[in-house]
Design an enzyme around this catalytic site. Sequence first.
Site, PDB file in Angstrom:
ATOM      1  N   HIS A   1      51.225 -13.200   4.787  1.00 46.45           N
ATOM      2  CA  HIS A   1      52.217 -13.795   3.885  1.00 46.45           C
ATOM      3  C   HIS A   1      53.094 -14.828   4.590  1.00 46.45           C
ATOM      4  CE1 HIS A   1      51.205 -10.455   1.167  1.00 46.45           C
ATOM      5  NE2 HIS A   1      51.843 -11.101   0.225  1.00 46.45           N
TER       6      HIS A   1
ATOM      7  N   GLU B   1      58.119  14.309   9.111  1.00 43.98           N
ATOM      8  CA  GLU B   1      57.255  15.490   8.949  1.00 43.98           C
ATOM      9  C   GLU B   1      56.445  15.762  10.219  1.00 43.98           C
ATOM     10  OE1 GLU B   1      58.788  16.243   6.675  1.00 43.98           O
ATOM     11  OE2 GLU B   1      58.945  14.599   5.278  1.00 43.98           O
TER      12      GLU B   1
END
Length: 396
Positions: free
Chosen positions: A336, A362
């Site tokens: 981009h 986590e």
Amino acid sequence: MDNLANTELRQQRRLQVATQLARFSSEDIKAWDQAASTPVEVIAALAEAGLLGTFIAPEHGGDGWDAVSFGQLCAELGQCSMSLLSIVTVHSMVMEAIRLSGTDQQRAQWLPDLASGRIIGAFALTEPEYGSEATGIQTTLSNHDGGYRINGHKKWISYAPRADVLLVFGKLEDGSAVACLLPADTPGLTIKQMPGLLGFRAAMVGEIDIVDCVIPTANVIGGKGAGISYVAAGALDLGRLAIAFGALGAIEACLSDSVTYARKRKQFGQSLARHQLIQQMLADMITSYKAAERLCLHAAELRAAGDPMATMETATAKYFTSTQAVSVANQAVQIHGAAGCSADESRTERFYRDLKITEIIEGSNQMQQIMIAQNGMGEFVQSALRRKRLQTGGQT
């Protein structure tokens, strides 16, 4: 149910999720990120659509979805907003802890309200000095009038400022780890949102002070000594599956945006997609997606089948997918160009920031590597022994 019917049901469920999330535009999600807040009506909409307790059994207010369908839900959330994924993940981890380690009475009391979204849970394990080394937590529970008095400090807790109940991990006076449910309106509990985060900004990550908070014994989940090894471990296993699938969804979003942009944007008289160096990046991104998808689905299928290898494969999927997601987001920004560095021009800037967090939460990826190495070596020891037996005609 045969495989074809099961596949069709999962596809229907995924379409249901995608349709619900399509209500939120890219501008909406950008606004959440910039405001560092997810509107309460967004969570209410997910609750109304029945998407907050999908894997909970019907007798406790859920829909009884299997692990694959739950994973696909998380993938759709990841495509939409990683912050929204984080909120649903920690809420699901609270439910999973109660489902696995709670008593029948605790399941009947808490799961219907959590599954319906009438109350929202947050997973309060991490402390300022203890994250991956969860056994070192300093929060304490001391006996008090037939219950417990809790004191401690928690940090980096997703959705803590808005949660109705916290699953808090601490230690008893003898040092044994326990988990308990701490309602957010308990006197002595102070929660503040943490500003200036790199990613997951709309997940409303909070810092918690717990000062002489009193709970009844009935709020302890899993019993004495079970806090980390059973309650937290079981919940984190589900959390890793959610983050793996969420990162997979984000990879798909980055890839779709990059292909669209590369086909539209022209340089040197032709579209970016026709330049070989751009094709090389897209090829790497596509390969990362396809490999991660297989690992995630394999882990979910093992979990759905109750296979004991599911935990190991979930750690592998979380490690690989989050690592690849960071790489894919980096390539998406590169494709981009300047537009990839601006929140006003593309969403790749947000994914670039958010996906780095998936390598940490986590269980950090370094912790996943340790788990994979320690638990996975046996598989290849056996492989070597089988090969040796073949070479020696069955003699070892």
